[in-house]
Motif scaffolding. Structure first.
Motif, PDB file in Angstrom:
ATOM      1  N   PHE A  97       6.088  -0.692  -6.996  1.00 49.23           N
ATOM      2  CA  PHE A  97       5.691  -1.884  -6.292  1.00 49.23           C
ATOM      3  C   PHE A  97       4.624  -1.239  -5.278  1.00 49.23           C
ATOM      4  O   PHE A  97       3.508  -1.991  -5.220  1.00 49.23           O
ATOM      5  CB  PHE A  97       6.795  -2.404  -5.358  1.00 49.23           C
ATOM      6  CG  PHE A  97       6.214  -3.819  -4.726  1.00 49.23           C
ATOM      7  CD1 PHE A  97       5.822  -4.867  -5.479  1.00 49.23           C
ATOM      8  CD2 PHE A  97       6.201  -3.786  -3.471  1.00 49.23           C
ATOM      9  CE1 PHE A  97       5.317  -6.131  -4.792  1.00 49.23           C
ATOM     10  CE2 PHE A  97       5.763  -4.720  -2.663  1.00 49.23           C
ATOM     11  CZ  PHE A  97       5.359  -6.092  -3.382  1.00 49.23           C
ATOM     12  N   PHE A  98       4.821  -0.287  -4.469  1.00 48.87           N
ATOM     13  CA  PHE A  98       3.937   0.291  -3.410  1.00 48.87           C
ATOM     14  C   PHE A  98       3.166   1.271  -3.865  1.00 48.87           C
ATOM     15  O   PHE A  98       2.120   1.567  -3.035  1.00 48.87           O
ATOM     16  CB  PHE A  98       4.883   0.742  -2.321  1.00 48.87           C
ATOM     17  CG  PHE A  98       5.566  -0.461  -1.545  1.00 48.87           C
ATOM     18  CD1 PHE A  98       4.747  -1.084  -0.562  1.00 48.87           C
ATOM     19  CD2 PHE A  98       6.774  -0.402  -1.613  1.00 48.87           C
ATOM     20  CE1 PHE A  98       5.414  -1.965   0.229  1.00 48.87           C
ATOM     21  CE2 PHE A  98       7.381  -1.567  -0.962  1.00 48.87           C
ATOM     22  CZ  PHE A  98       6.851  -2.161   0.049  1.00 48.87           C
ATOM     23  N   GLY A  99       3.103   1.945  -5.047  1.00 47.98           N
ATOM     24  CA  GLY A  99       2.258   3.088  -5.518  1.00 47.98           C
ATOM     25  C   GLY A  99       2.420   4.240  -4.354  1.00 47.98           C
ATOM     26  O   GLY A  99       3.458   4.468  -4.195  1.00 47.98           O
ATOM     27  N   ASP A 100       0.890   4.404  -4.051  1.00 49.79           N
ATOM     28  CA  ASP A 100       1.052   5.557  -3.180  1.00 49.79           C
ATOM     29  C   ASP A 100       1.304   5.201  -1.570  1.00 49.79           C
ATOM     30  O   ASP A 100       1.242   6.226  -0.906  1.00 49.79           O
ATOM     31  CB  ASP A 100      -0.293   6.386  -3.390  1.00 49.79           C
ATOM     32  CG  ASP A 100      -0.535   7.018  -4.603  1.00 49.79           C
ATOM     33  OD1 ASP A 100       0.245   7.447  -5.178  1.00 49.79           O
ATOM     34  OD2 ASP A 100      -1.858   7.012  -5.089  1.00 49.79           O
ATOM     35  N   HIS A 101       1.524   4.004  -1.493  1.00 53.47           N
ATOM     36  CA  HIS A 101       1.691   3.555  -0.268  1.00 53.47           C
ATOM     37  C   HIS A 101       3.106   3.805   0.138  1.00 53.47           C
ATOM     38  O   HIS A 101       4.001   3.230  -0.530  1.00 53.47           O
ATOM     39  CB  HIS A 101       1.496   2.166   0.217  1.00 53.47           C
ATOM     40  CG  HIS A 101       1.526   1.437   1.489  1.00 53.47           C
ATOM     41  ND1 HIS A 101       1.151   2.047   2.537  1.00 53.47           N
ATOM     42  CD2 HIS A 101       2.405   0.327   1.596  1.00 53.47           C
ATOM     43  CE1 HIS A 101       1.169   1.087   3.571  1.00 53.47           C
ATOM     44  NE2 HIS A 101       2.148   0.335   2.989  1.00 53.47           N
ATOM     45  N   ARG A 102       3.360   4.353   1.196  1.00 54.98           N
ATOM     46  CA  ARG A 102       4.791   4.950   1.532  1.00 54.98           C
ATOM     47  C   ARG A 102       5.083   4.515   3.210  1.00 54.98           C
ATOM     48  O   ARG A 102       5.167   5.260   3.920  1.00 54.98           O
ATOM     49  CB  ARG A 102       4.988   6.586   1.522  1.00 54.98           C
ATOM     50  CG  ARG A 102       4.735   6.960   0.175  1.00 54.98           C
ATOM     51  CD  ARG A 102       5.903   6.815  -0.754  1.00 54.98           C
ATOM     52  NE  ARG A 102       6.050   7.495  -1.945  1.00 54.98           N
ATOM     53  CZ  ARG A 102       5.577   6.564  -3.141  1.00 54.98           C
ATOM     54  NH1 ARG A 102       5.448   5.355  -3.152  1.00 54.98           N
ATOM     55  NH2 ARG A 102       5.523   7.247  -4.259  1.00 54.98           N
ATOM     56  N   PRO A 103       5.573   3.279   3.370  1.00 48.73           N
ATOM     57  CA  PRO A 103       5.713   2.885   4.585  1.00 48.73           C
ATOM     58  C   PRO A 103       7.203   3.391   5.087  1.00 48.73           C
ATOM     59  O   PRO A 103       7.978   3.725   4.109  1.00 48.73           O
ATOM     60  CB  PRO A 103       5.672   1.206   4.634  1.00 48.73           C
ATOM     61  CG  PRO A 103       5.871   0.980   3.465  1.00 48.73           C
ATOM     62  CD  PRO A 103       5.219   1.981   2.520  1.00 48.73           C
ATOM     63  N   PRO A 104       7.492   3.413   6.112  1.00 52.69           N
ATOM     64  CA  PRO A 104       8.996   3.720   6.833  1.00 52.69           C
ATOM     65  C   PRO A 104       9.853   2.786   5.827  1.00 52.69           C
ATOM     66  O   PRO A 104       9.619   1.777   5.799  1.00 52.69           O
ATOM     67  CB  PRO A 104       8.934   3.645   8.138  1.00 52.69           C
ATOM     68  CG  PRO A 104       7.374   3.680   8.629  1.00 52.69           C
ATOM     69  CD  PRO A 104       6.752   3.017   7.585  1.00 52.69           C
ATOM     70  N   HIS A 105      11.171   3.511   5.638  1.00 63.00           N
ATOM     71  CA  HIS A 105      12.106   2.631   4.886  1.00 63.00           C
ATOM     72  C   HIS A 105      13.513   3.025   5.314  1.00 63.00           C
ATOM     73  O   HIS A 105      13.822   4.298   5.842  1.00 63.00           O
ATOM     74  CB  HIS A 105      12.087   3.318   3.494  1.00 63.00           C
ATOM     75  CG  HIS A 105      13.261   3.118   2.565  1.00 63.00           C
ATOM     76  ND1 HIS A 105      14.073   3.823   2.330  1.00 63.00           N
ATOM     77  CD2 HIS A 105      13.571   2.011   1.906  1.00 63.00           C
ATOM     78  CE1 HIS A 105      15.006   3.483   1.694  1.00 63.00           C
ATOM     79  NE2 HIS A 105      14.646   2.154   1.164  1.00 63.00           N
TER      80      HIS A 105
END
Length: 132
Positions: A97-105
């Motif tokens: 879903f996010f691809g290369d985008h890696r927001p905090p989780h």
């Protein structure tokens, strides 16, 4: 600056009984925890956390689009799951879903969710400044 809070739900996500799917306050959007129901309210992926996560992210994508946002606008992800063994399948769907985008989780393992069918519930926060 307005103190207005906007509550809304897209037409292509099954409506919640007692709340809207997203609240927009200032430049931030808070998406309610999503479960694996399709637009008609049918459960998707019974017994399969990966399939459930795929439907959850589909719903989140529809909610974000409804407010003029994309997955790249997400600044925080909270995942609630009922079985640690499902982590890899759920993470794989998050990466799709996010691809290369890696927001905090944050991943939280709990004893149960709102219905016994639910193996995963995901909520997100998105930064959505007023766009011109």
């Amino acid at each position: 600056m307005s103190n207005e809070i906007i509550l809304t739900s897209p037409p292509d996500v099954f409506p919640a009984a007692n709340y809207e799917h997203v609240s927009i306050a200032g430049d931030f959007a808070y998406v309610a925890g999503q479960v694996a129901r399709d637009e008609n309210g049918q459960w998707v992926g019974l017994g399969d956390a990966g399939a459930q996560a795929a439907q959850v992210y589909k719903n989140i994508g529809r909610i974000l689009a409804h407010i003029g946002a994309t997955p790249q606008d997400v600044v925080k992800i909270m995942v609630f799951l009922t079985d640690r063994a499902d982590s890899a399948a759920i993470s794989a769907e998050r990466k799709k879903f996010f691809g290369d985008h890696r927001p905090p989780h944050s991943g939280i393992i709990i004893g149960g969710l709102g219905s016994p069918e639910v193996k995963v519930e995901i909520e997100v926060i998105a930064y959505v400044p007023k766009r011109k």
